[in-house]
Enzyme design. Structure first.
Site, PDB file in Angstrom:
ATOM      1  CG  HIS A   1     -20.859   6.146 -24.267  1.00  0.00           C
ATOM      2  ND1 HIS A   1     -20.665   5.138 -25.089  1.00  0.00           N
ATOM      3  CD2 HIS A   1     -20.144   5.807 -22.996  1.00  0.00           C
ATOM      4  CE1 HIS A   1     -20.024   4.086 -24.314  1.00  0.00           C
ATOM      5  NE2 HIS A   1     -19.892   4.440 -23.190  1.00  0.00           N
TER       6      HIS A   1
ATOM      7  CG  ASP B   1     -19.296   5.519 -28.871  1.00  0.00           C
ATOM      8  OD1 ASP B   1     -20.016   6.137 -27.838  1.00  0.00           O
ATOM      9  OD2 ASP B   1     -17.999   5.560 -28.804  1.00  0.00           O
TER      10      ASP B   1
ATOM     11  CG  ASP C   1     -19.457   0.463 -22.227  1.00  0.00           C
ATOM     12  OD1 ASP C   1     -19.941   1.583 -22.312  1.00  0.00           O
ATOM     13  OD2 ASP C   1     -18.243   0.031 -22.484  1.00  0.00           O
TER      14      ASP C   1
ATOM     15  CD  GLU D   1     -16.479   6.089 -23.146  1.00  0.00           C
ATOM     16  OE1 GLU D   1     -15.742   6.225 -22.294  1.00  0.00           O
ATOM     17  OE2 GLU D   1     -16.620   5.070 -23.811  1.00  0.00           O
ATOM     18  CD  GLU D   2     -16.771   2.151 -25.456  1.00  0.00           C
ATOM     19  OE1 GLU D   2     -15.423   2.022 -25.090  1.00  0.00           O
ATOM     20  OE2 GLU D   2     -17.706   1.873 -24.857  1.00  0.00           O
TER      21      GLU D   2
ATOM     22  CG  ASP E   1     -19.954   4.742 -19.824  1.00  0.00           C
ATOM     23  OD1 ASP E   1     -20.084   3.628 -19.726  1.00  0.00           O
ATOM     24  OD2 ASP E   1     -18.675   5.289 -20.162  1.00  0.00           O
TER      25      ASP E   1
ATOM     26  CG  HIS F   1       6.850 -17.343 -49.478  1.00  0.00           C
ATOM     27  ND1 HIS F   1       7.250 -18.181 -48.526  1.00  0.00           N
ATOM     28  CD2 HIS F   1       5.896 -17.977 -50.213  1.00  0.00           C
ATOM     29  CE1 HIS F   1       6.790 -19.340 -48.890  1.00  0.00           C
ATOM     30  NE2 HIS F   1       6.038 -19.264 -49.832  1.00  0.00           N
TER      31      HIS F   1
ATOM     32  CB  THR G   1       4.377 -19.464 -44.835  1.00  0.00           C
ATOM     33  OG1 THR G   1       3.699 -19.486 -45.864  1.00  0.00           O
ATOM     34  CG2 THR G   1       3.794 -20.707 -43.996  1.00  0.00           C
TER      35      THR G   1
ATOM     36  CG  HIS H   1     -14.380  -2.227 -23.433  1.00  0.00           C
ATOM     37  ND1 HIS H   1     -13.302  -1.446 -23.692  1.00  0.00           N
ATOM     38  CD2 HIS H   1     -15.409  -1.657 -23.495  1.00  0.00           C
ATOM     39  CE1 HIS H   1     -13.830  -0.482 -23.505  1.00  0.00           C
ATOM     40  NE2 HIS H   1     -15.119  -0.320 -23.405  1.00  0.00           N
TER      41      HIS H   1
END
Lengths: 500, 500
Positions: free
Chosen positions: B128, B130, B161, B194-195, B223, B255, B357, B472
């Protein structure tokens, strides 16, 4: 008298006809022809344009990369005060130490004076020019830094908190000055680090106690919302103890396929710790945390029963199915006179859209406790740390864990019968033809406590934000009603104060 | 012979001298003069430059805004295959439906062929183009999309990868072609999603079952990483059931000062649900989840005892204080033959540096279960949903909650005694002069299960990534040792396969 016996009747009809042409709200107002209000109404476009210019400056004090924008915002504010004939000192308050150990300069603080007549009282106003972070992808309908007018509202980061409120004050001063009617001496104390805890400000107040801050009669903070359409005058505010919990499990992020099942994941530990903070009903589980909360005084609950606040309408406006408390008084008390804990988010984990199969190596959970009189930040800090350390120790995780109290701002409460509160109430009646609500803020105005402690003068929070302004959230706005009415309110307050 | 009685001795000394000049590793290799290896060694610079060019294309398939980069990556890959003399079809696989309801085109899938001699076996390779998301501010030492060589490693997103692995294969093919020695027919099946779960791929395989995929003898997936410096051949992989839990408490962010103590906060609910997923030791708490896990067969544990894997060294490399399991076999089994659950992060909450906040209105927790034979994704989905829905119902929160299984990829396991596994083992011995480790992947190669199910052919995972490549994660890399050695491995494998 006999010549024209019908005249009085004719005049009456004529006047009645004229009266029908006048809008109802003017009829209700006791001072319909107040010149200062007319002046302000005539300059609305200019006021909105200036707010637009100021909102466009991304003065986010939480992001060190935007420090130049905060500085620019302070300069622009200085220039406007100079235009009004004031004198301005840009006070250097030193440096900020970042999490990575680096230091960067803090933005200067504006110390300005307009007028110094001996026979006039001196009012010191506080406001801030920095804003909370905002990105359109967080869910804003429009660019947060482009002021957009829609349906009577002005949308943009800082429109309400606090650029809009400071500008309303400055425009009030401008209108009084242009009408040759500024009845008081004014000091302006405007900072650029409020949203991250007013770094360096306390030392400045201490240093300037006997100079800039020496001859002040009243202090007014312009950084609070009302609770409804009805103007509110604020006599108390909660504090803010803001914590981070950092957990680290590995040197770098790991692939959850290659390492899931091998490592004690930092996220698991952090989620466990965050989950131990409150129960399902928002009750804080840190042992002892409620002990210092001031007990309810005899008639205190009645104060909340009189405040204008429609629980069902608020619920519907916020899109909330059910509030934590049912009665108006209970709900308002838990909003401002009891502590609350909110979990804000996690830094270091995957936060994007889509999927990422990562085991984050270091994650930082952020939460804060809005504490109330008489909870001391240092005590809260110890209670939270002791509790979380004991919970973490029970878990027997091999990971590194560190708790830090990043902000420790005190709550504030004062006596609402002081003279300037009367002036403000009279101003509210003059501008809005209604009795003001006397309220306490759920949020934090650390400066209130600090200023009162150092200067020992009467302090009041006279803000003009609306209840649904979404300060700190997406689509922050101020209504034109509040922005322009608020400008009148500040002008009227100064007039009333001078006539006390 | 008497003329020069000392000659043999002289020759011996001379040869001994020559032998000393030859590096040790060549002496240990059984085929020191393998021409194809010399060719590959001679082209290293070119191979690294091409990896640099390919890493620079930000083909992050998880981000719809980068779809054009994925498409560009597919084009560049096509062009290189055409250069090698292949034929390429860019297969349209339809559209992707985004979370907001919009659709965008999926990147095309490459279906390529190099050679079609009747007397040669046909191998189909899958890879792959991607990559996972990557931003330098996540903690990368250098720009993730600029390949940087340092200390024998090549750093960059996709370096391992899977761009680096696919390129090693393509360079192996190029070297065999240029040496006029491609001993097999090759089909290349290369995708760009693929990812994020190989959207649209299964339908393509089904549609092309009797055409592109009809005359294939072997399938190889490029892979996977090795478990150590020692090459590993992979005969199994875990699945991936990736879930999101969405909790919404209000229409917009609030808030925490103004509303803390009033609303049931979405973050509190989400944290509670995420905390109910595992115990402190990573054991999954979803009832019934372990029931379908294939029981340990009689000698199965022994397989793990023989694998080269230094627990202490791994621990030190990762900067992990302690692993979830102590023995090598236990640890490896929990890495690849038992399920694990990882919490990846939260979308919609505050994730920046500094303090904000905010009470986030809508938060989406992301976690995944790496499941193993014989856990069915549909069963896992039901177990997880039933459990979380019951936990949420126990909590009695008024907020909206929704669980979605975004990815449901099956695990895969095959018979490692099939012929092509022998060819791969012989290739490993030829290139690295060592016996390959026979391993199972902790990660997911959904395509393995899909291809095997549809095509019914022998399938093998012959990857060349290193154990510490941080795929990753931050600072993903491939070592030059693996990248160049891996190129040789693919070339040798094809030679060995042809001689089976």
């Amino acid at each position: 008298m006999a010549e024209n016996p019908r005249l009085p009747d004719q005049v009456s009809f004529y006047h009645l006809f004229l009266l029908l042409l006048i809008p109802c709200q003017v009829l209700l107002s006791p001072v319909p022809n107040d010149q200062i209000f007319q002046y302000i109404d005539g300059h609305q476009k200019e006021y909105i344009q200036r707010l637009k210019d100021w909102v466009a400056i991304q003065s986010d004090s939480s992001d060190p990369r935007k420090r130049q924008d905060v500085n620019k915002m302070m300069e622009v504010t200085k220039d406007f005060i100079l235009q009004l004939g004031g004198t301005v000192e840009m006070a250097d308050i030193g440096e900020q130490r970042l999490a990575n150990g680096e230091t960067i300069p803090l933005p200067p603080v504006i110390l300005a004076e307009i007028g110094n007549a001996e026979n006039k009282p001196t009012v010191c106003f506080y406001g801030h020019m920095d804003v909370q972070p905002a990105k359109q992808e967080d869910g804003w309908s429009t660019d947060p830094y482009t002021l957009v007018e829609k349906d009577g509202n002005l949308y943009g980061r800082g429109a309400s908190d606090d650029k809009g409120q400071v500008l309303a004050l400055l425009h009030a001063l401008e209108s009084l000055i242009n009408m040759n009617d500024l009845p008081v001496n004014v000091k302006l104390f405007i900072e650029g680090m409020e949203e991250t805890g007013s770094d360096g400000l306390e030392m400045l107040i201490e240093n300037k106690k006997d100079t800039f801050f020496s001859n002040i009669d009243y202090i007014v903070v312009t950084d609070t919302p009302w609770l409804s359409k009805k103007p509110g005058i604020t006599y108390g505010a909660r504090g803010n103890c803001y914590f981070s919990i950092e957990v680290q499990s590995s040197k770098v992020d790991l692939h959850s396929g290659g390492f899931g099942g091998m490592v004690y994941e930092a996220m698991g530990d952090l989620i466990y710790l965050l989950n131990s903070l409150t129960d399902a009903n928002g009750r804080i589980l840190v042992p002892g945390i409620y002990e210092a909360v001031a007990p309810l005084s005899e008639n205190e609950e009645d104060l909340y029963k009189d405040i204008e606040f429609d629980v069902d309408e608020q619920r519907a406006n916020l899109g909330v199915k059910k509030f934590l408390h049912e009665s108006k008084a209970d709900l308002l008390m838990h909003r401002c006179r009891y502590p609350s804990l909110s979990i804000h988010g996690i830094e270091g984990a995957f936060s994007g859209t889509g999927t990422k199969t990562v085991i984050p190596s270091k994650v930082i959970g952020k939460f804060s406790i809005r504490q109330v009189p008489n909870m001391e930040p240092s005590v809260v800090e110890k209670q939270v740390k002791d509790y979380l350390e004991s919970k973490f120790s029970e878990r027997k995780s091999p990971n590194e864990m560190k708790i830090t109290m990043i902000i420790g701002a005190k709550p504030w409460l004062t006596n609402m019968t002081e003279p300037q509160y009367h002036a403000a109430r009279r101003a509210v009646t003059r501008v809005f033809n209604i009795e003001a609500d006397m309220i306490r803020a759920g949020g934090t105005i650390p400066i209130a406590k600090t200023l009162e402690d150092y200067l020992g003068k009467s302090l009041m929070l006279l803000g003009i934000g609306g209840p649904d302004d979404a300060t700190h959230g997406q689509n922050e706005k101020i209504s034109k009603y509040n922005y322009i009415g608020g400008t009148k309110l500040y002008a009227a307050y100064l007039q009333e104060l001078a006539s006390l």
